[in-house]
Motif scaffolding. Structure first.
Motif, mmCIF file in Angstrom:
data_model
loop_
_atom_site.group_PDB
_atom_site.id
_atom_site.type_symbol
_atom_site.label_atom_id
_atom_site.label_comp_id
_atom_site.label_asym_id
_atom_site.label_seq_id
_atom_site.Cartn_x
_atom_site.Cartn_y
_atom_site.Cartn_z
ATOM 1 N N SER A 128 -8.970 8.793 5.267
ATOM 2 C CA SER A 128 -7.835 8.299 4.505
ATOM 3 C C SER A 128 -8.342 7.576 3.270
ATOM 4 O O SER A 128 -9.196 6.681 3.360
ATOM 5 N N SER A 154 -6.603 5.490 1.509
ATOM 6 C CA SER A 154 -6.114 4.113 1.573
ATOM 7 C C SER A 154 -7.052 3.226 2.385
ATOM 8 O O SER A 154 -7.366 2.099 1.988
ATOM 9 N N GLU A 155 -7.517 3.728 3.522
ATOM 10 C CA GLU A 155 -8.419 2.945 4.354
ATOM 11 C C GLU A 155 -9.746 2.704 3.653
ATOM 12 O O GLU A 155 -10.311 1.605 3.727
ATOM 13 N N GLN A 203 -9.251 0.130 0.920
ATOM 14 C CA GLN A 203 -9.090 -1.191 1.510
ATOM 15 C C GLN A 203 -10.441 -1.825 1.788
ATOM 16 O O GLN A 203 -10.609 -3.048 1.691
ATOM 17 N N ASN A 204 -11.446 -0.991 2.120
ATOM 18 C CA ASN A 204 -12.788 -1.504 2.408
ATOM 19 C C ASN A 204 -13.586 -1.796 1.137
ATOM 20 O O ASN A 204 -14.315 -2.787 1.081
ATOM 21 N N PHE A 260 -14.319 7.712 6.738
ATOM 22 C CA PHE A 260 -12.901 7.576 6.429
ATOM 23 C C PHE A 260 -12.328 8.950 6.100
ATOM 24 O O PHE A 260 -12.926 9.730 5.359
ATOM 25 N N SER A 278 0.841 -1.193 0.000
ATOM 26 C CA SER A 278 0.000 0.000 0.000
ATOM 27 C C SER A 278 0.874 1.240 0.000
ATOM 28 O O SER A 278 1.905 1.306 0.687
#
Length: 356
Positions: free
Chosen positions: A243, A245-246, A249-250, A241, A84
């Motif tokens: 972020s 990236s987070e 990711q979901n 969120f 990531s």
């Protein structure tokens, strides 16, 4: 297998399924950086599968397929094992992720001559209504702006139905009598299960207002009713969120049977071009993008606003994108290509690709 691995990463307490197959166990348990070491085993497994089927046995270890198949397997494992990257600076942007939302009796007729996906203006209207209800509920001097949305359809069930219109007369005049309904109205409705990602601008942390976001969620969606997942499912249906990236990711583990709805770069200029684009592949789908004004807005009696104008629906193209393609295209591609926002001019009101 990829979805199972993602689900375990998002909920560490969930126990992975135990497999007698050592290759499946290795794929689920090895760190991402070591997935590339399974390329040879996956290659052998694919050729064994070819051998077990009477229609494909002749392709097993075929000289023209050996290198092609191995290259594809290595490419997939390389994509899964990419580390990531750090988030880019997105300033005051945050994201609301509504997942597993259920919509009943939504209008599948997005305009008089198009049936299928609900109108994108209806989805935008839902988001704007959400923004107004939320800002009014928190009663704060800090206002949040919901700037764009990304739309994922888990399932869709379109059906034709008939509903009674409202009564407008009585059976017998000058006496107490039953009311009459003038006709039966035929409609094409859709039941949906959807995810929506909403991009929000604001200086405050949205995570401080989780209860207010849940309380202000509109119950109307595209002419139908919006419901959260059942309590028994145990789904955390609203997440915040800050972020990218987070969030990615979901959403990258979305089920493969669903489709993301992406704006298309190339839009048709007439019906012939529209037909050509939607017949060129099943990834393109016609959608109602908004309205084209047929005249300059002018004052009219009994109008709901100061100015009124007649308009025509605008049809365009959206792309149905497989979640696997979203995963392999990466986070940057998703945030640049997957979001819809409002764009208005003196001639049009359109829902188009979001631009910073």
């Amino acid at each position: 297998m990829i979805e199972l691995r993602d689900r375990a990463d998002l909920t560490p307490s969930e126990q992975l399924l135990k497999h007698d197959d050592p290759l499946a166990d290795d794929f689920l348990t090895l760190p991402e950086a070591e997935l590339k070491s399974l390329a040879i085993q996956f290659n052998h497994r694919l050729h064994y599968a070819f051998q077990e089927n009477k229609f494909t046995y002749k392709f097993a270890y075929h000289p023209k397929l050996l290198q092609v198949v191995k290259s594809q397997i290595v490419w997939v494992l390389n994509q899964l094992s990419k580390p990531s990257t750090n988030d880019e600076d997105v300033g005051d942007e945050q994201y609301i992720y509504l997942s597993f939302m259920r919509v009943q009796d939504a209008l599948a007729m997005s305009c008089p001559y198009l049936c299928g996906i609900p109108s994108l203006t209806a989805i935008w209207g839902f988001m704007h209504h959400y923004q107004r209800e939320f800002n009014q509920l928190i009663e704060s001097g800090i206002l949040f702006e919901f700037t764009s949305f990304s739309f994922f359809i888990r399932s869709e069930d379109v059906r034709s139905t008939a509903k009674l219109t409202e009564p407008n007369s009585v059976v017998q005049k000058r006496t107490i009598s039953n009311a009459k309904r003038p006709t039966i109205r035929s409609e094409i409705l859709a039941d949906l299960e959807i995810d929506i990602v909403i991009r929000v601008k604001g200086r405050e942390r949205l995570s401080n207002y989780i209860s207010e976001l849940k309380a202000s969620l509109p119950r109307a969606f595209a002419g139908g009713d919006l419901f959260q997942p059942t309590i028994s499912s145990g789904v955390n249906w609203l997440k915040i969120f800050s972020s990218q990236s987070e969030l990615f990711q979901n959403i990258k583990g979305a089920p493969a049977h669903g489709r993301w709805l992406y704006p298309s770069i190339q839009q048709p200029s007439d019906f012939d071009e529209l037909e050509l684009q939607i017949s060129g592949g099943n990834a393109n789908i016609p959608v109602s993008l908004g309205y084209h004004l047929l005249e300059a807005p002018t004052q009219r009696e009994n109008a709901l606003t100061e100015c009124h104008a007649y308009a025509e629906n605008v049809l365009g193209i959206a792309k149905r994108v497989n979640p696997i393609d979203v995963r392999f295209s990466g986070r940057t591609h998703y945030f640049e290509q997957a979001f819809w926002s409002l764009e208005s001019s003196n001639e049009t009101i359109l829902i188009k690709n979001y631009r910073n």
